[in-house]
Scaffold this active site. Structure first.
Site, PDB file in Angstrom:
ATOM      1  N   THR A 270       0.784  -1.129  -0.115  1.00  0.00           N
ATOM      2  CA  THR A 270       0.110   0.065  -0.077  1.00  0.00           C
ATOM      3  C   THR A 270       0.937   1.264  -0.051  1.00  0.00           C
ATOM      4  O   THR A 270       2.198   1.268   0.395  1.00  0.00           O
ATOM      5  CB  THR A 270      -0.884   0.213   1.290  1.00  0.00           C
ATOM      6  OG1 THR A 270      -0.079   0.589   2.141  1.00  0.00           O
ATOM      7  CG2 THR A 270      -1.643  -1.097   1.525  1.00  0.00           C
ATOM      8  N   ASP A 271       0.251   2.391  -0.481  1.00  0.00           N
ATOM      9  CA  ASP A 271       0.811   3.656  -0.040  1.00  0.00           C
ATOM     10  C   ASP A 271       0.629   4.120   1.510  1.00  0.00           C
ATOM     11  O   ASP A 271      -0.009   3.356   2.165  1.00  0.00           O
ATOM     12  CB  ASP A 271       0.362   4.810  -1.153  1.00  0.00           C
ATOM     13  CG  ASP A 271       1.414   5.843  -1.213  1.00  0.00           C
ATOM     14  OD1 ASP A 271       2.205   6.292  -0.342  1.00  0.00           O
ATOM     15  OD2 ASP A 271       1.240   6.544  -2.270  1.00  0.00           O
ATOM     16  N   TYR A 272       1.266   4.921   2.033  1.00  0.00           N
ATOM     17  CA  TYR A 272       1.370   5.183   3.477  1.00  0.00           C
ATOM     18  C   TYR A 272      -0.177   5.554   4.022  1.00  0.00           C
ATOM     19  O   TYR A 272      -0.876   6.401   3.613  1.00  0.00           O
ATOM     20  CB  TYR A 272       1.851   6.563   3.611  1.00  0.00           C
ATOM     21  CG  TYR A 272       2.606   6.803   4.930  1.00  0.00           C
ATOM     22  CD1 TYR A 272       4.032   6.663   5.221  1.00  0.00           C
ATOM     23  CD2 TYR A 272       1.562   7.166   5.806  1.00  0.00           C
ATOM     24  CE1 TYR A 272       4.310   7.074   6.618  1.00  0.00           C
ATOM     25  CE2 TYR A 272       2.257   7.541   7.359  1.00  0.00           C
ATOM     26  CZ  TYR A 272       3.482   7.179   7.540  1.00  0.00           C
ATOM     27  OH  TYR A 272       4.090   7.642   8.782  1.00  0.00           O
ATOM     28  N   GLY A 273      -0.413   4.233   4.606  1.00  0.00           N
ATOM     29  CA  GLY A 273      -1.561   4.450   5.509  1.00  0.00           C
ATOM     30  C   GLY A 273      -2.821   4.478   4.676  1.00  0.00           C
ATOM     31  O   GLY A 273      -4.069   4.546   5.221  1.00  0.00           O
TER      32      GLY A 273
END
Length: 746
Positions: A270-273
């Site tokens: 995933t991308d951040y968070g």
């Protein structure tokens, strides 16, 4: 070829056997731990095991860390993973190495304007070489998002608006980073942001995306698909929704398209968070549900939301997630570590001795300087004011003229700006003993200090009194023979979270520029930007205009190389430059309307698709770029006027350097499908060749046209090839082309 296939098969079998054995020993908790990616935080070698991250690694709860710099620090964490966790599974260690590590290359958008695939691939290899010398084995690059709306700041990280060129650059960067993983200086690529992130509405970061699947497959998917075919080790999901579902939990996007249609076998992070952000999209009630949705959709690794680590075990026990889904994700992460050679040697990337011989070397810096010079796009050169002569008094004015940190552009996590030069220092070296340099900052970046601060992000440009600075600039300008203005965006005015509603030259800079033009002396504008900007007034009123983007650590010397004529500019735009922000999104390969006005129409037509107040056409078209000579193109010739479905035709043009010095041009092939089962773009880039010609020299350039150049995708991703008439266009840019017709026979 047979031997190679057998060798690959044997290698895969060996990896499968190893991973099978390892996973048979792993608990559910340990498998989930491999799916957890966390920021390492700033540590000292001796205290690594006492940090929160160190404890989680020892407990088998972290599979990878990112954005930690230094082989010694990374080795300390790797030792915890190998020596203190139950199974000794090594970490994968990532960083945002976007366009260089300590030797910074031009921003990706700028690099794309070189159209030099070999140099771009080499830049990625140098970035990998330096990053791996500091302990990094995984980079969150290349970003291959197509962007047609210059308001989106992250267009600076991509390769422009064209899917064909973007696909080739994505593949080149994957090759440059990864090689075959056999060496210490190969690292794993991560293709981002999958998918469609560059199409956010209004150009506003993290915003909604909504489009037809026909457009996805034809305009936005090709670079992702090409990077997958090049063997990229990992993909990163995007923040936006696709068909109403967040990309991170979109099973059609990941399981169906990426894995099944494109046969991709790498892992997805995933991308951040972004798993946690699914709650804001309104598709999940809580983090547990979001995490289960993401895993089932094909997401393998959770960056920082802690959703996988803290909820998946419960979801398995409740039957909401299967063990097979956990195992599939874990296997893909472990396979990535195996391919990197981390099981064979967990400290492969922790050789502290490499830093001294591989980091910021003269060889690396030369490559960065040479490539930077190829990215600058000369937009205007009235009366051949450029190249400048190294004589008399030269005024260098503008807020970008005396800043080190802003030369590199955005996303330079590992940069050391104190080692880099300001443009002023570059001018001083170039002019030493030959001409007098006069300098003034002249103005702030913007009148509003809040906007200037927001666009600084650790790269501040000193603020001063605009009236006093303008007076100083005008005073030295009056004493000069020529005025060079270093103006535009600061580095962080483009990039992540740097969307702009208006993309003109900021207020006080344009006010100063207008006053300088009034002096009646030759004015050269060096436009710094991370996106296509509106330069309509500037184009009409300055004598020479060159887009220098952000050229990396060697910007200062590279600009001087071109400005003073040691090298000729050869960059060509990979974005369309609008006349007005009201035109965006603006791109050359658009579909026609039912009421089109002719290209380059110079007046308003009632009840046709045009504006009252500005022409439809761009200020500068995709593919545009001048140099210090001129080129003449012959008409297009075809080896045949018709071809069968499995045939080939050669399209040719002869290019002649009609000027008085050697220079490089980019010969571009465009094709239009006149009539098809669905509406097709007015033209599409389908080939290009960079050629360097001496004064008076001619060269015949050939392009092979086959089915791959004439087909398109339907809404299911199937390749469609239809008979009919095609326009074959060749020229220096997307607007100035010579055309011939080709018939495709059934």
């Amino acid at each position: 070829m047979t031997f190679f296939a057998l060798s690959v098969s044997a290698q895969d079998a060996k990896m499968t056997k190893f991973i099978d054995g390892l996973m048979s020993k792993m608990t559910l908790r340990e498998k989930i731990g491999q799916l957890n990616l966390q920021v390492a935080g700033d540590i000292t070698t001796g205290s690594a095991q006492d940090t929160k991250v160190g404890g989680a690694i020892a407990g088998g709860n972290i599979g990878g860390v990112f954005n930690l710099k230094g082989a010694d620090k990374i080795r300390a964490l790797q030792e915890i993973a190998v020596k203190r966790s139950r199974l000794g599974i090594p970490l994968i260690v990532g960083m945002d190495v976007i366009h260089g590590y300590e030797t910074i290359f031009p921003i990706p958008l700028a690099m794309s304007c070189s159209w030099n695939l070999a140099a771009i691939e080499h830049s990625a290899h140098i970035a990998a070489k330096e990053a791996s010398a500091d302990g990094i084995c995984w980079t969150y690059s290349p970003m291959v998002d197509i962007c047609v709306d210059a308001r989106w700041g992250r267009s600076s990280e991509g390769n422009g608006e064209d899917p064909y060129l973007g696909a080739l650059i994505g593949q080149a960067m994957v090759r440059g980073y990864q090689g075959d993983y056999s060496k210490q200086d190969n690292i794993m690529a991560c293709v981002k942001h999958y998918a469609l992130y560059g199409a956010v509405e209004s150009g506003r970061d993290y915003n909604t995306v909504d489009m037809s699947r026909v457009r996805m497959y034809n305009h936005y998917f090709p670079p992702y698909k090409a990077a997958a075919e090049a063997g990229a080790g990992s993909f990163m999901t995007s923040f936006n929704i696709v068909d109403g579902v967040p990309a991170t939990a979109n099973s059609w996007l990941i399981n169906d398209v990426l894995h099944k249609q494109w046969n991709y076998d790498g892992f997805v992070v995933t991308d951040y968070g972004s798993i946690g952000e699914m709650l804001n999209h309104g598709v999940s009630e809580n983090l547990k549900d979001a995490s289960a949705q993401a895993l089932k959709a094909g997401t393998d690794m959770d960056m920082c939301s802690m959703g996988f680590l803290n909820t998946l075990e419960q979801s398995v026990n409740e039957g909401k997630v299967s063990m097979k889904e956990i195992d599939d994700a874990c296997r893909r992460v472990l396979e990535a570590k195996y391919k990197l050679g981390l099981f064979k040697n967990p400290y492969k990337y922790c050789d502290a001795k490499r830093r001294a011989k591989d980091m910021f070397t003269a060889e690396n810096r030369k490559a960065a300087r040479d490539l930077a010079a190829e990215t600058f796009v000369l937009l205007k050169n009235k009366n051949n004011v450029l190249p400048l002569k190294k004589v008399g008094k030269i005024a260098l004015i503008g807020p970008l003229a005396n800043t080190k940190a802003n030369m590199s552009g955005t996303w330079v996590v590992a940069a050391v700006p104190e080692k880099y030069s300001t443009l002023k220092e570059g001018f001083e070296r170039a002019l030493q003993g030959k001409a007098e340099l006069l300098y003034a900052q002249g103005c702030n970046v913007t009148r509003d200090p809040a906007i200037q601060e927001a666009g600084a992000f650790g790269k501040p440009i000193p603020r001063g009194d605009d009236a006093k600075m303008k007076a100083e600039a005008l005073e030295i300008a009056k004493r000069s023979d020529i005025i060079v203005c270093a103006m535009g965006e600061s580095a962080e005015m483009s990039g992540e979270s740097s969307s702009r509603a208006d993309i003109v030259l900021p207020d006080v800079q344009q006010e100063l520029l207008k006053e300088l033009v009034k002096l009646g002396k030759p004015v050269v504008l060096l436009n710094f930007s991370g996106r296509a900007t509106v330069l309509t007034w500037e184009s009409e009123n300055v004598d020479a205009l060159m887009n220098v983007w952000f050229g990396g650590s060697e910007t200062a010397d590279a600009v001087c190389d071109v400005l003073f004529g040691d090298k000729a500019p050869c960059g060509h735009l990979t974005v369309t430059m609008p006349q007005s922000v009201g035109q965006v999104p603006l791109y050359y390969n658009h579909l026609n309307t039912g009421r089109p006005v002719r290209e380059n129409a110079n007046r308003y037509y009632k009840y046709q698709s045009n504006y009252l107040d500005v022409r439809n056409d761009p200020l500068y078209p995709f593919g545009y770029g001048l140099t210090y000579t001129t080129f003449d193109y012959s008409g297009v010739t075809l080896s045949a006027k018709a071809m069968g479905m499995d045939g080939k035709v050669t399209a040719s043009v002869t290019v002649t350097n009609t000027g008085n010095r050697e220079a490089t041009d980019v010969v571009q092939l465009y094709i239009r499908d006149r009539v098809a089962s669905i509406s097709r773009p007015v033209k599409e880039l389908k080939g290009f060749e960079r050629i360097t010609l001496k004064a008076g020299e001619s060269k015949k350039v050939d392009f092979t046209i086959d089915a791959s150049k004439l087909c398109f995708y339907d809404s299911e991703g199937n390749t469609v090839l239809e008979p009919g008439m095609f326009d074959i266009m060749i020229g220096q840019d997307s607007r100035n082309v010579k055309t011939e017709s080709l018939e495709l026979l059934r």
